[in-house]
Design a protein around this motif. Structure first.
Motif, PDB file in Angstrom:
ATOM      1  N   ALA A  40       0.841  -1.202   0.000  1.00  0.00           N
ATOM      2  CA  ALA A  40       0.000   0.000   0.000  1.00  0.00           C
ATOM      3  C   ALA A  40       0.875   1.250   0.000  1.00  0.00           C
ATOM      4  O   ALA A  40       0.509   2.282  -0.562  1.00  0.00           O
ATOM      5  CB  ALA A  40      -0.924  -0.006   1.206  1.00  0.00           C
ATOM      6  N   GLU A  41       2.038   1.145   0.597  1.00  0.00           N
ATOM      7  CA  GLU A  41       2.986   2.266   0.671  1.00  0.00           C
ATOM      8  C   GLU A  41       3.414   2.758  -0.714  1.00  0.00           C
ATOM      9  O   GLU A  41       3.748   3.926  -0.888  1.00  0.00           O
ATOM     10  CB  GLU A  41       4.204   1.782   1.466  1.00  0.00           C
ATOM     11  N   VAL A  42       3.379   1.864  -1.694  1.00  0.00           N
ATOM     12  CA  VAL A  42       3.766   2.229  -3.062  1.00  0.00           C
ATOM     13  C   VAL A  42       2.584   2.145  -4.015  1.00  0.00           C
ATOM     14  O   VAL A  42       2.747   1.921  -5.212  1.00  0.00           O
ATOM     15  CB  VAL A  42       4.959   1.385  -3.575  1.00  0.00           C
ATOM     16  N   GLY A  43       1.390   2.322  -3.493  1.00  0.00           N
ATOM     17  CA  GLY A  43       0.201   2.411  -4.327  1.00  0.00           C
ATOM     18  C   GLY A  43      -0.485   1.093  -4.653  1.00  0.00           C
ATOM     19  O   GLY A  43      -1.429   1.078  -5.433  1.00  0.00           O
ATOM     20  N   SER A  44       0.001  -0.009  -4.110  1.00  0.00           N
ATOM     21  CA  SER A  44      -0.593  -1.342  -4.368  1.00  0.00           C
ATOM     22  C   SER A  44      -0.696  -1.659  -5.859  1.00  0.00           C
ATOM     23  O   SER A  44      -1.565  -2.416  -6.284  1.00  0.00           O
ATOM     24  CB  SER A  44      -1.971  -1.460  -3.710  1.00  0.00           C
ATOM     25  N   TYR A  45       0.181  -1.077  -6.654  1.00  0.00           N
ATOM     26  CA  TYR A  45       0.179  -1.363  -8.087  1.00  0.00           C
ATOM     27  C   TYR A  45       0.699  -2.776  -8.325  1.00  0.00           C
ATOM     28  O   TYR A  45       1.448  -3.329  -7.523  1.00  0.00           O
ATOM     29  CB  TYR A  45       1.057  -0.369  -8.852  1.00  0.00           C
ATOM     30  N   VAL A  46       0.321  -3.349  -9.445  1.00  0.00           N
ATOM     31  CA  VAL A  46       0.767  -4.692  -9.815  1.00  0.00           C
ATOM     32  C   VAL A  46       1.845  -4.577 -10.888  1.00  0.00           C
ATOM     33  O   VAL A  46       1.657  -3.897 -11.900  1.00  0.00           O
ATOM     34  CB  VAL A  46      -0.413  -5.539 -10.338  1.00  0.00           C
ATOM     35  N   TYR A  47       2.969  -5.243 -10.648  1.00  0.00           N
ATOM     36  CA  TYR A  47       4.024  -5.365 -11.650  1.00  0.00           C
ATOM     37  C   TYR A  47       3.771  -6.664 -12.395  1.00  0.00           C
ATOM     38  O   TYR A  47       3.674  -7.728 -11.779  1.00  0.00           O
ATOM     39  CB  TYR A  47       5.397  -5.419 -10.974  1.00  0.00           C
ATOM     40  N   SER A  48       3.634  -6.602 -13.669  1.00  0.00           N
ATOM     41  CA  SER A  48       3.466  -7.810 -14.474  1.00  0.00           C
ATOM     42  C   SER A  48       4.070  -7.548 -15.842  1.00  0.00           C
ATOM     43  O   SER A  48       3.620  -6.663 -16.566  1.00  0.00           O
ATOM     44  CB  SER A  48       1.988  -8.180 -14.597  1.00  0.00           C
ATOM     45  N   ALA A  49       5.094  -8.305 -16.156  1.00  0.00           N
ATOM     46  CA  ALA A  49       5.781  -8.097 -17.430  1.00  0.00           C
ATOM     47  C   ALA A  49       6.267  -9.422 -18.009  1.00  0.00           C
ATOM     48  O   ALA A  49       6.618 -10.343 -17.266  1.00  0.00           O
ATOM     49  CB  ALA A  49       6.967  -7.153 -17.236  1.00  0.00           C
ATOM     50  N   ASP A  50       6.259  -9.487 -19.325  1.00  0.00           N
ATOM     51  CA  ASP A  50       6.847 -10.624 -20.023  1.00  0.00           C
ATOM     52  C   ASP A  50       8.322 -10.339 -20.217  1.00  0.00           C
ATOM     53  O   ASP A  50       8.689  -9.272 -20.717  1.00  0.00           O
ATOM     54  CB  ASP A  50       6.195 -10.811 -21.404  1.00  0.00           C
ATOM     55  N   TRP A  51       9.141 -11.278 -19.804  1.00  0.00           N
ATOM     56  CA  TRP A  51      10.576 -11.176 -20.015  1.00  0.00           C
ATOM     57  C   TRP A  51      10.921 -12.138 -21.134  1.00  0.00           C
ATOM     58  O   TRP A  51      10.548 -13.307 -21.100  1.00  0.00           O
ATOM     59  CB  TRP A  51      11.347 -11.563 -18.763  1.00  0.00           C
ATOM     60  N   ALA A  52      11.622 -11.659 -22.138  1.00  0.00           N
ATOM     61  CA  ALA A  52      11.993 -12.505 -23.271  1.00  0.00           C
ATOM     62  C   ALA A  52      13.353 -12.072 -23.802  1.00  0.00           C
ATOM     63  O   ALA A  52      13.768 -10.927 -23.597  1.00  0.00           O
ATOM     64  CB  ALA A  52      10.942 -12.401 -24.367  1.00  0.00           C
ATOM     65  N   VAL A  53      14.012 -12.993 -24.475  1.00  0.00           N
ATOM     66  CA  VAL A  53      15.292 -12.666 -25.100  1.00  0.00           C
ATOM     67  C   VAL A  53      14.993 -12.078 -26.465  1.00  0.00           C
ATOM     68  O   VAL A  53      14.144 -12.577 -27.207  1.00  0.00           O
ATOM     69  CB  VAL A  53      16.176 -13.930 -25.211  1.00  0.00           C
ATOM     70  N   ASP A  54      15.698 -10.982 -26.798  1.00  0.00           N
ATOM     71  CA  ASP A  54      15.447 -10.322 -28.088  1.00  0.00           C
ATOM     72  C   ASP A  54      15.960 -11.159 -29.254  1.00  0.00           C
ATOM     73  O   ASP A  54      16.551 -12.225 -29.059  1.00  0.00           O
ATOM     74  CB  ASP A  54      16.037  -8.909 -28.102  1.00  0.00           C
ATOM     75  N   ALA A  55      15.726 -10.671 -30.451  1.00  0.00           N
ATOM     76  CA  ALA A  55      16.082 -11.407 -31.672  1.00  0.00           C
ATOM     77  C   ALA A  55      17.574 -11.712 -31.752  1.00  0.00           C
ATOM     78  O   ALA A  55      17.969 -12.747 -32.299  1.00  0.00           O
ATOM     79  CB  ALA A  55      15.636 -10.622 -32.900  1.00  0.00           C
ATOM     80  N   SER A  56      18.407 -10.840 -31.202  1.00  0.00           N
ATOM     81  CA  SER A  56      19.852 -11.075 -31.256  1.00  0.00           C
ATOM     82  C   SER A  56      20.277 -12.181 -30.297  1.00  0.00           C
ATOM     83  O   SER A  56      21.366 -12.729 -30.422  1.00  0.00           O
ATOM     84  CB  SER A  56      20.608  -9.784 -30.925  1.00  0.00           C
ATOM     85  N   GLY A  57      19.410 -12.466 -29.324  1.00  0.00           N
ATOM     86  CA  GLY A  57      19.720 -13.504 -28.350  1.00  0.00           C
ATOM     87  C   GLY A  57      20.672 -13.067 -27.261  1.00  0.00           C
ATOM     88  O   GLY A  57      21.163 -13.877 -26.489  1.00  0.00           O
ATOM     89  N   THR A  58      20.934 -11.771 -27.197  1.00  0.00           N
ATOM     90  CA  THR A  58      21.912 -11.273 -26.222  1.00  0.00           C
ATOM     91  C   THR A  58      21.326 -10.356 -25.157  1.00  0.00           C
ATOM     92  O   THR A  58      21.987 -10.046 -24.183  1.00  0.00           O
ATOM     93  CB  THR A  58      23.024 -10.490 -26.946  1.00  0.00           C
ATOM     94  N   LYS A  59      20.103  -9.941 -25.357  1.00  0.00           N
ATOM     95  CA  LYS A  59      19.514  -8.957 -24.448  1.00  0.00           C
ATOM     96  C   LYS A  59      18.107  -9.389 -24.062  1.00  0.00           C
ATOM     97  O   LYS A  59      17.370  -9.917 -24.886  1.00  0.00           O
ATOM     98  CB  LYS A  59      19.471  -7.594 -25.144  1.00  0.00           C
ATOM     99  N   ILE A  60      17.740  -9.159 -22.807  1.00  0.00           N
ATOM    100  CA  ILE A  60      16.392  -9.496 -22.357  1.00  0.00           C
ATOM    101  C   ILE A  60      15.510  -8.255 -22.493  1.00  0.00           C
ATOM    102  O   ILE A  60      15.943  -7.140 -22.235  1.00  0.00           O
ATOM    103  CB  ILE A  60      16.388 -10.042 -20.917  1.00  0.00           C
ATOM    104  N   THR A  61      14.293  -8.452 -22.966  1.00  0.00           N
ATOM    105  CA  THR A  61      13.334  -7.350 -23.109  1.00  0.00           C
ATOM    106  C   THR A  61      12.212  -7.530 -22.098  1.00  0.00           C
ATOM    107  O   THR A  61      11.919  -8.654 -21.675  1.00  0.00           O
ATOM    108  CB  THR A  61      12.742  -7.303 -24.531  1.00  0.00           C
ATOM    109  N   PHE A  62      11.595  -6.440 -21.718  1.00  0.00           N
ATOM    110  CA  PHE A  62      10.526  -6.455 -20.733  1.00  0.00           C
ATOM    111  C   PHE A  62       9.313  -5.764 -21.332  1.00  0.00           C
ATOM    112  O   PHE A  62       9.389  -4.611 -21.704  1.00  0.00           O
ATOM    113  CB  PHE A  62      10.968  -5.719 -19.461  1.00  0.00           C
TER     114      PHE A  62
END
Length: 149
Positions: free
Chosen positions: A109-131
Protein backbone atom coordinates in the motif's frame (compact mmCIF):
# COMPACT_ATOMS: atom_id res chain seq x y z
CA UNK A 1 7.14 71.20 17.13
CA UNK A 2 6.89 69.02 14.08
CA UNK A 3 4.46 66.33 13.10
CA UNK A 4 5.15 62.94 14.60
CA UNK A 5 5.35 60.10 12.12
CA UNK A 6 3.99 56.72 13.01
CA UNK A 7 6.41 53.88 12.48
CA UNK A 8 4.85 50.62 11.34
CA UNK A 9 5.67 47.76 13.71
CA UNK A 10 4.62 44.47 12.10
CA UNK A 11 2.48 43.28 9.24
CA UNK A 12 -1.11 44.04 8.41
CA UNK A 13 -3.68 41.27 8.36
CA UNK A 14 -3.93 41.45 4.56
CA UNK A 15 -0.19 40.97 4.15
CA UNK A 16 -0.25 37.92 6.41
CA UNK A 17 -3.24 36.46 4.55
CA UNK A 18 -1.45 36.87 1.21
CA UNK A 19 1.61 35.04 2.54
CA UNK A 20 -0.55 32.19 3.89
CA UNK A 21 -2.38 31.92 0.55
CA UNK A 22 0.91 31.73 -1.36
CA UNK A 23 2.23 29.03 0.97
CA UNK A 24 -1.03 27.10 0.57
CA UNK A 25 -0.82 27.20 -3.22
CA UNK A 26 2.81 26.06 -3.20
CA UNK A 27 1.97 23.21 -0.80
CA UNK A 28 -0.97 22.10 -2.94
CA UNK A 29 1.38 21.73 -5.90
CA UNK A 30 4.46 20.38 -4.12
CA UNK A 31 2.98 17.69 -1.86
CA UNK A 32 1.44 15.49 -4.61
CA UNK A 33 4.61 15.79 -6.69
CA UNK A 34 6.72 14.80 -3.70
CA UNK A 35 4.48 11.79 -3.01
CA UNK A 36 4.83 10.68 -6.64
CA UNK A 37 8.60 11.11 -6.36
CA UNK A 38 8.74 8.91 -3.24
CA UNK A 39 6.53 6.24 -4.85
CA UNK A 40 8.63 6.33 -8.02
CA UNK A 41 11.79 5.91 -5.98
CA UNK A 42 10.38 2.93 -4.08
CA UNK A 43 9.19 1.27 -7.30
CA UNK A 44 12.71 1.78 -8.63
CA UNK A 45 13.93 -0.21 -5.64
CA UNK A 46 11.35 -2.95 -6.30
CA UNK A 47 12.40 -3.22 -9.93
CA UNK A 48 16.12 -3.18 -9.17
CA UNK A 49 15.58 -5.97 -6.61
CA UNK A 50 14.88 -8.19 -9.63
CA UNK A 51 18.27 -7.57 -11.28
CA UNK A 52 19.79 -10.96 -10.41
CA UNK A 53 16.58 -12.71 -11.46
CA UNK A 54 16.60 -10.87 -14.81
CA UNK A 55 20.10 -12.14 -15.52
CA UNK A 56 19.17 -15.68 -14.44
CA UNK A 57 16.04 -15.66 -16.63
CA UNK A 58 18.01 -14.39 -19.63
CA UNK A 59 20.61 -17.13 -19.19
CA UNK A 60 17.94 -19.80 -18.63
CA UNK A 61 16.00 -18.77 -21.74
CA UNK A 62 19.19 -18.83 -23.81
CA UNK A 63 20.21 -22.25 -22.45
CA UNK A 64 16.74 -23.71 -23.05
CA UNK A 65 16.17 -22.36 -26.58
CA UNK A 66 13.62 -19.83 -25.33
CA UNK A 67 11.46 -22.39 -23.50
CA UNK A 68 10.13 -20.39 -20.57
CA UNK A 69 8.55 -23.47 -18.98
CA UNK A 70 12.09 -24.49 -18.02
CA UNK A 71 12.64 -21.16 -16.21
CA UNK A 72 9.89 -20.93 -13.58
CA UNK A 73 11.52 -21.88 -10.27
CA UNK A 74 14.58 -20.76 -8.39
CA UNK A 75 16.16 -24.18 -8.96
CA UNK A 76 15.58 -23.96 -12.71
CA UNK A 77 17.09 -20.47 -12.69
CA UNK A 78 20.09 -21.70 -10.67
CA UNK A 79 19.51 -19.20 -7.87
CA UNK A 80 18.90 -19.95 -4.19
CA UNK A 81 15.47 -18.31 -4.03
CA UNK A 82 13.19 -16.03 -5.99
CA UNK A 83 13.59 -12.50 -4.63
CA UNK A 84 11.12 -10.66 -2.43
CA UNK A 85 11.11 -7.01 -3.56
CA UNK A 86 11.35 -4.66 -0.60
CA UNK A 87 8.01 -2.95 -1.20
CA UNK A 88 5.95 -5.97 -2.32
CA UNK A 89 3.15 -7.79 -0.53
CA UNK A 90 3.89 -11.22 -1.97
CA UNK A 91 6.79 -13.07 -3.51
CA UNK A 92 7.13 -12.81 -7.24
CA UNK A 93 5.25 -15.27 -9.40
CA UNK A 94 7.02 -16.67 -12.43
CA UNK A 95 5.07 -18.38 -15.22
CA UNK A 96 6.93 -19.70 -18.21
CA UNK A 97 5.68 -20.10 -21.76
CA UNK A 98 7.19 -20.51 -25.19
CA UNK A 99 9.75 -17.76 -25.69
CA UNK A 100 9.03 -15.83 -22.49
CA UNK A 101 8.65 -15.77 -18.73
CA UNK A 102 5.93 -13.65 -17.11
CA UNK A 103 6.88 -12.15 -13.75
CA UNK A 104 4.18 -10.72 -11.46
CA UNK A 105 3.98 -9.28 -7.94
CA UNK A 106 1.92 -6.68 -6.08
CA UNK A 107 3.42 -3.63 -4.41
CA UNK A 108 2.56 -2.69 -0.84
CA UNK A 109 0.00 0.00 0.00
CA UNK A 110 2.99 2.27 0.67
CA UNK A 111 3.77 2.23 -3.06
CA UNK A 112 0.20 2.41 -4.33
CA UNK A 113 -0.59 -1.34 -4.37
CA UNK A 114 0.18 -1.36 -8.09
CA UNK A 115 0.77 -4.69 -9.81
CA UNK A 116 4.02 -5.37 -11.65
CA UNK A 117 3.47 -7.81 -14.47
CA UNK A 118 5.78 -8.10 -17.43
CA UNK A 119 6.85 -10.62 -20.02
CA UNK A 120 10.58 -11.18 -20.01
CA UNK A 121 11.99 -12.51 -23.27
CA UNK A 122 15.29 -12.67 -25.10
CA UNK A 123 15.45 -10.32 -28.09
CA UNK A 124 16.08 -11.41 -31.67
CA UNK A 125 19.85 -11.07 -31.26
CA UNK A 126 19.72 -13.50 -28.35
CA UNK A 127 21.91 -11.27 -26.22
CA UNK A 128 19.51 -8.96 -24.45
CA UNK A 129 16.39 -9.50 -22.36
CA UNK A 130 13.33 -7.35 -23.11
CA UNK A 131 10.53 -6.45 -20.73
CA UNK A 132 6.99 -5.92 -21.97
CA UNK A 133 4.23 -4.95 -19.52
CA UNK A 134 1.12 -7.10 -19.82
CA UNK A 135 -2.55 -6.27 -19.20
CA UNK A 136 -2.32 -7.13 -15.48
CA UNK A 137 0.35 -4.44 -15.00
CA UNK A 138 -1.14 -1.38 -13.27
CA UNK A 139 1.92 0.78 -12.64
CA UNK A 140 1.31 4.24 -14.15
CA UNK A 141 3.93 5.48 -16.62
CA UNK A 142 4.68 8.48 -14.36
CA UNK A 143 5.81 6.01 -11.65
CA UNK A 144 7.81 3.56 -13.80
CA UNK A 145 8.17 3.81 -17.54
CA UNK A 146 7.36 0.60 -19.41
CA UNK A 147 10.87 0.45 -20.85
CA UNK A 148 12.38 0.29 -17.35
CA UNK A 149 10.43 -2.72 -16.16
Amino acid sequence: MGIKQRVQKGFTLIELMIVVAIIGILAAIAIPQYQDYVTKSKWGTNISDLAATKAAVALCLQNNAGDGTQCQTAAQLSITALPQPKYATAAIGVVGAAGKVTVTYTGTAEVGSYVYSADWAVDASGTKITFTPVAADTIPAKIAAATLR
